[in-house]
Design a protein around this motif. Sequence first.
Motif: not given
Lengths: 197, 197
Positions: A16-18, A62, A87, A91, A95, B22, B25-29, B31
């Motif tokens: 996962l990023p991060g 998305l 995307v 977002w 927001r 934050r 959101r980056r992880a969700a995107l 994925l």
Amino acid sequence: MGGPEIERLIELLGKLPGLGPRSARRAALGLLRQPQARLLPLANAMEQAARTVRTCARCGNLDSRDPCTVCSDPNRDQGLICVVEGVGDLWALERAGVHRGLYHVLGGTLSPLGGIGPEDLNLSPLLARLEAGGVREVILALGATVEGATTQHWLSERLAPSGATISRVGQGVPMGGALDVLDDGTLAAALMARRAS
Amino acid sequence: MGGPEIERLIELLGKLPGLGPRSARRAALGLLRQPQARLLPLANAMEQAARTVRTCARCGNLDSRDPCTVCSDPNRDQGLICVVEGVGDLWALERAGVHRGLYHVLGGTLSPLGGIGPEDLNLSPLLARLEAGGVREVILALGATVEGATTQHWLSERLAPSGATISRVGQGVPMGGALDVLDDGTLAAALMARRAS
């Protein structure tokens, strides 16, 4: 250590990023401590998202519906399209709640050095939307990077014949900054200060 | 923004230790961009882990087998038990490959102020293991915190009647560490623990 199931969970979480290897282990441990309360709900949310979420054929967003929630909203200004790179930028603007029109997600920026040309972007659907008529203004909300500026100039010329006003976000976007990390006030200022491109 | 499925995914990802809103959101995107290649495999790994992983009834480790892989390994020294606070500590020691005996996971440390007493720890199985005999030494590998020290002192006294040697991990200058960045407590402990050179 704890069997292949735990190893695989840590391995995939670490992608996962991060999340690095250490935080992936910490996350896995936190989830494994509460399999019913935390691990299964997250697994289900992921499965649900994977099954339902798709790319909006109209704007590139998305969403679990297609056309997406934004495109389907009759209360949004159908004559105003905000063009973003990704995307995540959409977002961020949602927001901030500063754009009441529609969006168009390019899916990238032009990068001659990176070998990314117009054919690699989600461009044809945008041209089709403009040709269909009813679009009064296109706001180019691209990051203040070299690629963002290149894309903005190129798009300004490409979209000019459509007859719609082509504007771009103005003051407020810091040089070298990406849109999706900006605070709401900066995003609002950038939208307010848009100029003819 | 993108429907309830995306919202829920971001919300649950944001509860992972180490991920804020934050980065969630980056992880969700990340994925959602690759639902088949990344989102579904992670969902499956989580489901698999939730279904198979349990707490080892003997030592408190997390594993898809019970007794766990460590407890089931006949090549490990059955007479040497290393007591740790949590499964993360067990993982760290296994990664280092420095302990060839068994473990016992306490599941916490004593904290009179926090209202955590001996009855809240995974203690009875440890006493049962000592009573069953064959344990030569118990190493207390607890953190160098107030709670860790409290627990270590209490356990030393509580386990003494078993006849096993009760030891504790040494304290001092970490490997690769410079002296001038260490806190006073560590420096004091390092001086106290000095040996002939």
